[in-house]
Write an enzyme that holds these catalytic residues in place. Structure first.
Site, short mmCIF file in Angstrom:
data_model
loop_
_atom_site.label_atom_id
_atom_site.label_comp_id
_atom_site.label_asym_id
_atom_site.label_seq_id
_atom_site.Cartn_x
_atom_site.Cartn_y
_atom_site.Cartn_z
NE ARG A 1 24.72 -76.50 -42.34
CZ ARG A 1 24.81 -75.63 -41.35
NH1 ARG A 1 25.54 -75.90 -40.28
NH2 ARG A 1 24.20 -74.46 -41.44
CG HIS B 1 4.84 -83.78 -6.26
ND1 HIS B 1 5.31 -83.69 -7.55
CD2 HIS B 1 3.51 -83.99 -6.37
CE1 HIS B 1 4.31 -83.83 -8.40
NE2 HIS B 1 3.19 -84.01 -7.70
CB THR C 1 12.51 -72.19 -42.14
OG1 THR C 1 13.67 -72.79 -42.76
CG2 THR C 1 12.73 -70.71 -42.00
CG HIS D 1 18.23 -74.97 -38.19
ND1 HIS D 1 19.35 -74.45 -37.57
CD2 HIS D 1 17.31 -73.98 -38.20
CE1 HIS D 1 19.11 -73.19 -37.25
NE2 HIS D 1 17.87 -72.88 -37.61
CD GLU E 1 18.03 -69.38 -35.71
OE1 GLU E 1 17.13 -68.52 -35.57
OE2 GLU E 1 18.26 -69.96 -36.79
#
Length: 468
Positions: A143, A299, A177, A205, A20
């Site tokens: 898979r 901070h 997707t 995914h 990917e």
């Protein structure tokens, strides 16, 4: 504080940087880079590596072949997954290369069936069953990825899962997707699927088109998914999928699960940044330059008193360190602490004057230590000498005489005290030496020891200013 949840079981990572991730526009990995990334992923403890689609091109095939060879030799521990279309030739290539698992993908939404596959639902089921059975007959684990599953008709998705289970697949990946899921829907989806199909395991995914990939994979894990797909730095098609480093940190914080070696995340993220050519934004979570850098005065004051004030986990968890910037937002606590770090003693009045000078120059992005020393000297009228740095780290480039065997020089250098790593390299220099010294005097001694090695012609020393 809300109580932390416990997952039903341990969840693992499948990293798809090599498949990917390489689908990111402009990203191309060489064969050697593929192997190096796979070794790094295995080294941090990734459970599965989706090494690529071997039928796409000869270089991907060769990269996967070399990765699988290292798996057989015990160098790589992760399960190696080969990607495949629902095409017999692709499956044959995956089996021929001896991957641990073949991952067959097929778009199951009506949009994909019509626009991409040009087929009907029934014809698709027959094709899916045939190819999963064919892969299983080669003796490999299978898979099935239901591409565009989250836009498919739900009853048809259930038919697809039943079909691939009966054909021999032991895992099903639910692919969001185009990244349209949201967390509560994701959790509900996986709870239902895992209750209906207790004899198979599910992957998630999740693409990041709507910025919810990390939230969705956590929700999927709560719902029963046992493998989360990630890429380093969130690479992938369009805007990518869930980033490994963020998912790993979230699983640690929310569920107390360490899916990888968290301290090595920055190292592998930098490796992929270099090879992909995609620069990591400085404000990227966990491994970005600013992930543990504080700015606003309140901070910084809070962090100096108790780091938990503005840190969800200590940066040391990830092999990082905290820091803060000095600029117009800075408060007195930060200025005093910075001078204390430098070993420079100033009175409260002098610190107030330095701070006033900082505030009077609002367009300065940040003040370096040398800038602060100049301000302090202008206020005090004194020459200020900072404390010498401790634990100096440096890289020493070594050029060898042309008539010597480089490895013989390397073997002598590695024995020198203070030398941490020695690498033979290409380019203008022959050897790169990483050294660590307690102070500049010791560093000079190490450099002189290296220069004294027979065969060393010259050296070039670079101090390491910052580690990620």
């Amino acid at each position: 504080m809300l109580p932390k949840k416990k997952l039903h079981m341990k969840v693992g990572i499948l990293d798809s940087t090599l498949r990917e991730g390489e689908q990111t526009p402009g990203v191309v990995f060489t064969t050697d880079q593929r192997v190096e990334i796979a070794k790094a992923l295995s080294d941090i403890g990734v459970q599965m590596i989706e090494a690529g689609h071997p039928a796409v091109s000869p270089d991907i095939y060769e990269g996967i072949r070399r990765i699988i060879k290292l798996k057989r030799e015990g160098v790589i521990k992760s399960e190696i997954v080969a990607h495949s279309r629902a095409v017999k030739r692709d499956i044959e290539v995956g089996a021929e290369i001896e991957a641990d698992r073949i991952a067959i993908f097929y778009g199951i939404s009506d949009t994909h069936l019509k626009a991409k596959h040009h087929t009907t639902r029934d014809e698709a089921l027959r094709s899916i069953a045939e190819t999963v059975s064919y892969a299983k007959s080669h003796g490999v684990k299978v898979r099935f990825t239901a591409e565009d599953a989250t836009r498919a008709d739900y009853q048809y998705l259930l038919e697809v899962i039943k079909t691939v289970r009966d054909a021999g697949a032991d895992r099903v990946s639910i692919a969001d997707t185009v990244g349209v899921l949201y967390p509560s829907r994701t959790r509900e989806l996986f709870k239902d699927l895992t209750s209906r199909f207790p004899d198979i395991e599910f992957d998630i995914h999740a693409h990041n088109d709507l910025g919810m990939a990390v939230a969705n994979v956590l929700a999927a894990a709560e719902g029963g998914a046992t493998i989360i797909h990630t890429t380093l730095n969130g690479l992938g098609e369009r805007v990518g999928i869930a980033p490994l480093q963020v998912v790993a940190a979230a699983l640690k914080y929310h569920f107390g699960i360490e899916v990888v070696d968290l301290k090595k995340l920055s190292e592998v993220a930098s490796l992929v940044e270099k090879y992909s050519g995609i620069a990591l934004p400085p404000n990227f979570p966990i491994t970005g330059d600013y992930a543990f850098v504080h700015k606003a005065g309140v901070h910084v004051a809070g962090v100096l008193n108790d780091p938990k004030t503005y840190e969800f986990l200590p940066p040391e968890t990830f092999g990082r360190s905290r820091d803060y910037v000095i600029d117009k937002y800075t408060g007195k606590h930060a200025v005093k602490d910075r001078f204390d770090r430098l070993g420079v003693k100033l009175t409260d009045s002098e610190i107030d004057q330095v701070l006033a000078k900082i505030k009077s120059n609002p367009n300065v992005r940040f003040y370096r230590d040398v800038d602060l020393l100049e301000l302090a000297e202008s206020v005090t009228g004194r020459i200020l000498k900072p404390r010498p740095p401790e634990n100096i780290m440096a890289l020493i480039s070594v050029k060898c005489d042309s008539n010597v065997y480089t490895t013989s020089v390397t073997r002598r250098i590695v024995l020198i005290e203070g030398v941490r790593e020695v690498m033979e390299i290409s380019g203008d220099y022959d050897i790169l030496v990483k050294v660590e010294a307690k102070d500049s005097t010791e560093l000079n001694q190490i450099i002189e020891s290296i220069r004294a090695v027979k065969g060393v012609k010259s050296t070039l020393t670079s101090l390491i200013l910052k580690k990620m």
